[in-house]
Write a protein that holds these residues in place. Structure first.
Motif, mmCIF file in Angstrom:
data_model
loop_
_atom_site.group_PDB
_atom_site.id
_atom_site.type_symbol
_atom_site.label_atom_id
_atom_site.label_comp_id
_atom_site.label_asym_id
_atom_site.label_seq_id
_atom_site.Cartn_x
_atom_site.Cartn_y
_atom_site.Cartn_z
ATOM 1 N N PRO A 712 0.393 -1.248 -0.168
ATOM 2 C CA PRO A 712 -0.012 0.153 0.322
ATOM 3 C C PRO A 712 0.713 0.691 0.122
ATOM 4 C CG PRO A 712 0.130 -0.672 2.291
ATOM 5 C CD PRO A 712 0.818 -1.894 1.429
ATOM 6 N N ILE A 713 0.974 2.005 -0.473
ATOM 7 C CA ILE A 713 1.399 3.486 -0.936
ATOM 8 C C ILE A 713 0.326 4.603 0.271
ATOM 9 C CG2 ILE A 713 1.602 5.792 -2.633
ATOM 10 C CD1 ILE A 713 3.092 3.417 -3.079
ATOM 11 N N PRO A 714 1.036 4.967 1.784
ATOM 12 C CA PRO A 714 1.225 5.658 2.761
ATOM 13 C C PRO A 714 -0.302 6.568 1.606
ATOM 14 C CG PRO A 714 2.858 5.347 3.185
ATOM 15 C CD PRO A 714 2.594 5.074 1.266
ATOM 16 N N GLU A 715 -1.562 6.720 2.567
ATOM 17 C CA GLU A 715 -2.962 8.063 1.966
ATOM 18 C C GLU A 715 -2.333 9.931 1.643
ATOM 19 O OE1 GLU A 715 -5.467 7.772 0.574
ATOM 20 O OE2 GLU A 715 -4.767 5.908 1.160
ATOM 21 N N ASN A 716 -0.924 9.659 2.975
ATOM 22 C CA ASN A 716 -0.678 11.352 3.251
ATOM 23 C C ASN A 716 1.027 11.283 1.692
ATOM 24 O OD1 ASN A 716 1.962 9.401 4.264
ATOM 25 N ND2 ASN A 716 3.344 10.267 4.964
ATOM 26 N N ILE A 717 0.841 10.211 1.628
ATOM 27 C CA ILE A 717 1.791 10.230 -0.246
ATOM 28 C C ILE A 717 1.080 10.506 -1.001
ATOM 29 C CG2 ILE A 717 3.379 9.344 -1.869
ATOM 30 C CD1 ILE A 717 5.223 7.841 0.511
ATOM 31 N N LYS A 718 0.363 10.733 -1.359
ATOM 32 C CA LYS A 718 -1.006 10.034 -2.111
ATOM 33 C C LYS A 718 -1.267 11.834 -2.477
ATOM 34 C CE LYS A 718 -3.067 5.759 -2.139
ATOM 35 N NZ LYS A 718 -3.999 4.605 -1.851
ATOM 36 N N GLU A 719 -1.915 11.968 -0.835
ATOM 37 C CA GLU A 719 -2.382 13.134 -1.530
ATOM 38 C C GLU A 719 -1.827 14.682 -1.458
ATOM 39 O OE1 GLU A 719 -5.420 14.444 -0.694
ATOM 40 O OE2 GLU A 719 -5.728 11.825 -0.181
ATOM 41 N N SER A 720 -0.445 14.297 -0.799
ATOM 42 C CA SER A 720 0.739 15.018 -1.567
ATOM 43 C C SER A 720 1.138 15.520 -3.212
ATOM 44 C CB SER A 720 2.034 14.837 -0.438
ATOM 45 O OG SER A 720 3.132 16.145 -0.888
ATOM 46 N N VAL A 721 1.178 14.089 -3.539
ATOM 47 C CA VAL A 721 1.125 14.148 -5.012
ATOM 48 C C VAL A 721 0.040 14.528 -6.304
ATOM 49 C CG1 VAL A 721 1.892 12.401 -6.895
ATOM 50 C CG2 VAL A 721 2.733 12.275 -5.269
ATOM 51 N N LYS A 722 -0.711 14.804 -5.558
ATOM 52 C CA LYS A 722 -2.454 14.640 -5.909
ATOM 53 C C LYS A 722 -2.262 16.887 -5.378
ATOM 54 C CE LYS A 722 -5.052 10.977 -5.613
ATOM 55 N NZ LYS A 722 -6.340 10.204 -4.750
ATOM 56 N N ARG A 723 -1.777 16.648 -4.262
ATOM 57 C CA ARG A 723 -1.902 18.463 -4.153
ATOM 58 C C ARG A 723 -1.435 19.360 -5.127
ATOM 59 N NH1 ARG A 723 -2.084 17.674 1.274
ATOM 60 N NH2 ARG A 723 0.170 17.509 1.491
ATOM 61 N N GLU A 724 0.133 18.448 -5.563
ATOM 62 C CA GLU A 724 1.177 19.172 -6.433
ATOM 63 C C GLU A 724 0.620 19.507 -8.053
ATOM 64 O OE1 GLU A 724 4.560 21.189 -7.577
ATOM 65 O OE2 GLU A 724 3.758 20.411 -5.166
ATOM 66 N N GLU A 725 -0.221 18.023 -8.152
ATOM 67 C CA GLU A 725 -1.139 18.132 -9.427
ATOM 68 C C GLU A 725 -1.976 19.333 -9.302
ATOM 69 O OE1 GLU A 725 -3.355 14.962 -11.495
ATOM 70 O OE2 GLU A 725 -1.687 14.971 -12.880
ATOM 71 N N GLU A 726 -3.031 19.189 -8.579
ATOM 72 C CA GLU A 726 -3.978 20.320 -8.329
ATOM 73 C C GLU A 726 -3.773 22.018 -8.235
ATOM 74 O OE1 GLU A 726 -6.473 19.112 -5.144
ATOM 75 O OE2 GLU A 726 -6.967 16.834 -5.962
ATOM 76 N N SER A 727 -2.236 22.169 -7.937
ATOM 77 C CA SER A 727 -1.840 23.306 -7.646
ATOM 78 C C SER A 727 -1.434 23.612 -9.537
ATOM 79 C CB SER A 727 -0.524 23.307 -6.817
ATOM 80 O OG SER A 727 0.153 22.550 -7.244
ATOM 81 N N MET A 728 -0.899 22.946 -10.513
ATOM 82 C CA MET A 728 0.043 23.100 -11.065
ATOM 83 C C MET A 728 -1.366 22.539 -12.547
ATOM 84 S SD MET A 728 3.063 20.644 -11.484
ATOM 85 C CE MET A 728 3.892 21.251 -12.913
ATOM 86 N N ILE A 729 -2.150 22.500 -12.642
ATOM 87 C CA ILE A 729 -3.998 21.681 -13.412
ATOM 88 C C ILE A 729 -4.459 23.247 -13.856
ATOM 89 C CG2 ILE A 729 -5.163 20.492 -15.148
ATOM 90 C CD1 ILE A 729 -2.902 18.168 -14.645
#
Length: 787
Positions: A712-729
């Motif tokens: 499993p990928i830790p949820e905090n890592i998932k959220e961090s990656v998604k937040r970065e993308e959301e800020s770029m798109i």
């Protein structure tokens, strides 16, 4: 005979244009297509007069007004008739224009630079052609390579003749210097920013300099590779983007990271129309390739330039940094907006762009397309003139401009004689302007004309005299033909039909619209799969690890990826169409697999339905042992990687929720992202995967060559990656510009009672339009307005 009720009415068959250019439904961005509801029409055909009694305002005149406004909302203030008079609508140009380019394909784009079955990582896949064609989107397919040939030849001409556009020489050999603080926003004064600048003509046009420029382009091309994928999906997994976005990536450049080359992905959606031999779209493909090459070339250069900062450089006095658009601006004198916006492609592949409108990218509107844009101060406009940075201008471009680019005569004569001027959009006659402070509604577009000097230049025949060289004479003969065409277009505009004036009517409120969004495709009906039993038995007999690994498939997987697993496994001769028929049938039955198409019809996502699968009666699977026992150091490094946040972040960044990963790709991600120094060789990785997959620790075996991640990928890592993308798109992407009009209901101050009344009028109009289309109001020999 009594008329059918609304519930009893059969779906209206699609017209020829709707089959080619799409039948929009619902809303695209904020553009409402309700007026086309149940018509089966595209909304593209020029409006024709409506029958009415003399001196009486008939319902048909009201409908026509609504249709005109709909087209003006969709086409940046123009109606289809106006675009047609300027010869900018490809559908109205019935002549067949073929490419006469004979130049070879540049080494940048040669076939060996594109993904093939042998070079594509095993967890990725090629998309099916669809649209009545069989085969896959890969260059080994002769049909695909043939339709790529013309745009690749045009892109090659642009590279071979790069010296006509000083931008290229400036990128490689120009002066790079820090941008003055006076041009930076006050909150970015301390940020290091670069701009690059042209050299003088004497330096850049020296024969040795010209030869050196070609050598530099060739050297950069050795570090660039190309691939084909869906513009709605991630290239590294084939999964659709997580975020809601109507926009499509024509192309995408991925800098060298886990692989030692820069990767340029080209969206197959812009290639599909070329199967119909539409040259208007071949120009767009070539433009996309060159646009992405600008980014890719910079990526190959950036590692050699120290202290360049986190952004691409600015070109001279441009206010925004974006190398691809900067290059397009120099090639074409702007950039070309599709008349049929890319958000019309949702729901089906292969919709041509119908033509282009010339506009400028370096305006305020483009800020939202950049991640944390840094807007530099730009040159002030002349007294009394609006600031071009806050003006959004749209100029219809004749279709012949695009087809000229594919004529050898154009390059051998016009470009040789006139240089960069020959490839500028044109002839441009009449345009529409929208100011930044105005919302996008028909009444806010202003008609603009080219300056008198430019009009004279476009229309006046150039004198050919004996003092010219033969090459110059030939070039100006070709140019004079183009100016003759411009004169005819300008005359046609000036003497346009009185029933279709080039004028903006008063605004009318938009319909609320509740139906599905995008482009409606004709119903495929109940799925039929003659080979259902044969295919099902094959899947049941090849469901184990190192086969198709279906029993451990607990996540969504792209339809083409599972198809590739079948081809690699062997034992079943099946086409992409037959595979899709099986999945549609399974989904219809509710057995074995769910199959959903999102975000468009290019590919489906497949989910295994566990409870419908019978128990696996095959002999218990015994995984093969490692060829050699991995070293203790390799085992320790592999184990600790799965607790390393750096590695897990890198893995999730590349793969997201997709869990299959090619062995070599997993090795490269580990080597690239591990916090501690870690380098593992390919042969050692195979033994590590065999050991840990057999134990079911971190990974299990997928199909041959693929590790299936179960850690499993830790949820905090998932959220961090998604937040970065959301800020770029951004929520609004560039290709939604044509449908961004503010909702009229929010702007005109009407009360709820007035809105209800207007909705009732809308429904009445639609009913009258329905009757009109069915022939109840149709006079003899009267064509409907929106085929």
């Amino acid at each position: 005979m009594a008329s059918l009720s609304v519930q009893e009415k059969k779906p209206t068959p699609f017209t020829t244009l709707a089959k080619k250019y799409g039948h929009p439904v619902g809303k695209s961005g904020k553009l409402n297509h309700k007026i086309l509801k149940n018509t089966g029409k595209s909304g593209l055909t020029p409006l024709s007069p409506f029958p009415s009694s003399p001196g009486q305002r008939s319902p048909n005149q009201w409908i026509k007004r609504r249709l005109r406004e709909y087209q003006q909302r969709r086409y940046f203030g123009f109606t289809a008739a106006e675009l047609g008079r300027m010869e900018s609508m490809a559908a109205l140009n019935t002549s067949q224009i073929l490419s006469t380019l004979e130049n070879p394909i540049h080494p940048m784009f040669e076939k060996t630079k594109w993904d093939t079955e042998s070079t594509l990582p095993k967890h990725q896949s090629f998309l099916p052609l669809l649209g009545g064609y069989e085969g896959l989107w890969q260059v080994d397919n002769p049909e695909v390579w043939e339709i790529l040939r013309s745009p690749l030849q045009l892109a090659s001409r642009l590279l071979v003749d790069a010296s006509y556009w000083p931008w290229w020489d400036a990128l490689f050999n120009g002066e790079y210097k820090p941008i003055e603080n006076s041009r930076k926003p006050i909150d970015r004064v301390k940020q290091f920013l670069l701009s690059f600048h042209q050299r003088g003509p004497a330096l850049r046009n020296d024969p040795e300099a010209l030869e050196e420029l070609q050598r530099q382009i060739l050297e950069a091309s050795e570090k660039i590779r190309f691939g084909l994928h869906s513009g709605y999906a991630r290239g590294d997994t084939g999964m659709p983007y997580d975020l809601k976005q109507d926009h499509i990536h024509y192309g995408e450049t991925v800098p060298a990271s886990i692989y030692p080359y820069t990767k340029v992905w080209l969206g197959v959606e812009i290639l599909q129309p070329l199967l119909r031999r539409d040259l208007t779209d071949a120009e767009r493909v070539a433009t996309t390739l060159i646009h992405e090459c600008a980014h890719a070339v910079w990526d190959t250069m950036a590692e050699l330039l120290p202290n360049i900062g986190p952004t691409e450089p600015y070109f001279e006095d441009e206010p925004l940094f974006e190398l691809g658009w900067s290059l397009e601006d120099k090639l074409w004198g702007g950039y070309g907006r599709d008349i049929v916006s890319s958000n019309m492609w949702q729901g089906g592949p292969g919709l041509p762009n119908m033509g282009i409108l010339a506009t400028k990218w370096f305006t305020q509107k483009s800020e939202r397309n950049l991640y944390k844009p840094i807007v530099l101060a730009h040159k002030a406009p002349a007294a009394g003139e609006p600031d071009p940075y806050y003006c959004f201008d749209y100029w219809p471009v004749p279709v012949t401009y695009q087809t000229n680019l594919f004529q050898s005569e154009f390059w051998d004569r016009s470009v040789r004689a006139m240089g960069a001027r020959a490839t500028q959009f044109g002839p441009l006659s009449v345009g529409m302007r929208l100011l930044a402070e105005d919302r996008e509604a028909p009444e806010n577009y202003q008609i603009i004309l080219q300056p008198a000097m430019r009009i004279e230049e476009n229309l006046t025949q150039h004198v050919i005299h004996d003092g010219m060289t033969e090459s110059e004479k030939a070039g100006w003969e070709f140019e004079n033909k183009r100016r003759s065409q411009a004169l005819l277009i300008f005359y046609s505009i000036a003497t346009g039909s009185e029933t279709e004036p080039l004028a903006v009517p008063p605004n009318q409120p938009k319909d609320p619209g509740t139906e599905a969004q995008g482009v409606q495709v004709e119903d495929e009906g109940i799925p039929d799969c003659p080979r259902w039993t044969e295919i099902l038995n094959y899947l049941l007999n090849n469901r184990g690890p190192l086969e198709l690994a279906l029993d451990s498939l607990t996540f969504e997987i792209p339809e083409p990826t599972l198809y590739r697993y079948i081809l690699n496994r062997g034992g079943l001769d099946i086409s992409p169409t037959e595979w899709r028929a099986f999945l549609r049938t399974a989904n219809h039955k509710g057995e074995y697999f769910r199959w959903t198409t999102k975000p468009n019809n290019w590919f489906g996502l497949v989910t295994r339905i566990p409870h419908s699968w019978p128990p696996n009666k095959q002999q218990a699977y015994l995984p093969p042992p490692p060829r050699a026992l991995p070293s203790a150091d390799d085992i320790d490094s592999f184990t600790t990687a799965w607790t390393d946040p750096n590695f897990l972040t890198g893995l999730y960044t590349h793969m997201r929720e997709f869990r299959d990963v090619d062995h070599d790709t997993l090795r490269r991600i580990m080597n690239r992202y591990r916090h501690e120094p870690f380098h593992i060789h390919a042969c050692d990785m195979e033994d590590l995967i065999a050991k840990f997959a057999a134990e079911g620790t971190y990974i299990v075996h997928g199909p041959v060559g693929i590790a299936r991640v179960i850690h499993p990928i830790p949820e905090n890592i998932k959220e961090s990656v998604k937040r970065e993308e959301e800020s770029m798109i951004k929520e609004q992407e560039e290709d939604d510009d044509s449908s961004e009009s503010e909702d009229s209901d929010m702007q005109d101050g009407r009360g709820e009672e007035d809105k209800t009344m207007q909705d009732n009028v809308d429904n009445q109009v639609l009913e009258e339009m329905d009757a009109y289309m069915s022939g109840a109001l149709m006079e003899p020999d009267m064509d409907w307005a929106i085929v």
